[in-house]
Design a protein around this motif. Structure first.
Motif, PDB file in Angstrom:
ATOM      1  N   TRP A  20      31.858  37.546  39.012  1.00 17.49           N
ATOM      2  CA  TRP A  20      30.916  38.505  39.581  1.00 17.49           C
ATOM      3  C   TRP A  20      29.548  38.379  38.921  1.00 17.49           C
ATOM      4  N   PHE A  56      30.196  35.865  46.074  1.00 12.46           N
ATOM      5  CA  PHE A  56      31.478  36.114  45.418  1.00 12.46           C
ATOM      6  C   PHE A  56      32.650  35.996  46.394  1.00 12.46           C
ATOM      7  N   ASP A 106      36.265  41.424  38.117  1.00 10.15           N
ATOM      8  CA  ASP A 106      35.369  40.885  39.142  1.00 10.15           C
ATOM      9  C   ASP A 106      35.527  41.665  40.446  1.00 10.15           C
TER      10      ASP A 106
END
Length: 169
Positions: A20, A56, A106
């Motif tokens: 992330w 992401f 994340d």
């Protein structure tokens, strides 16, 4: 990129959300390079979060520079009319079904960014009301300017900003 483990002195392990953080770094660099918005604005945050989510959720960031094929993929995902919201919900749902996803920092940060983008509304120009303004006696001043603005979810401002930053990269 999986989170790295870092052992502390107390024997507890700390998960570091590297994927992330890297996606956010890429998004921030693209927006800063494009010089589209002041970094201190909510619109900038919306663009950074929308772009970071896209990076992401599209199978993570690629180390070093983004290859041309990857930039094309990001352009397609953020294009006007693309079903970006549905895609984000679907990808977050899929990642949420992975057995160890509950402890994935994340994924937690990605969900927090999505929640902010979806729940936060920003005051923006009403693009549907663009046209020749009516010049009536009561249409001048701050009320007329305020009437040409609407509250819109942050992702609706951030996504086009991220898309433009990709084109300028």
């Amino acid at each position: 990129m999986r989170p790295e483990r870092q052992d502390g002195t107390s024997g507890n392990s700390l998960l570091v959300p590297m994927a992330w953080m890297y996606a956010e770094y890429i998004a921030d660099e693209m927006l800063r390079t494009g010089d589209l918005m002041e970094p201190s604005t909510l619109e900038y945050r919306a663009g950074r979060d929308a772009l970071a989510l896209t990076v992401f959720l599209s199978d993570g960031a690629v180390p070093d520079a983004l290859p041309a094929a990857r930039l094309d993929e990001l352009r397609a995902l953020t294009a006007y009319g693309a079903e970006w919201c549905g895609w984000v919900r679907e990808r977050l749902g899929v990642l949420g079904t992975v057995p160890a996803a509950g402890t994935d920092p994340d994924l937690a940060l990605a969900r927090a960014a999505w929640h902010w983008l979806e729940e936060t509304e920003l005051l923006a120009a009403d693009l549907d009301a663009i046209g020749a303004p009516a010049r009536e006696a009561g249409c001048d001043g701050p009320d007329a300017e305020e009437a040409a603005q609407v509250w819109t979810p942050a992702w609706q401002l951030g996504l086009p900003l991220g898309h433009l930053a990709i084109h300028l990269h």
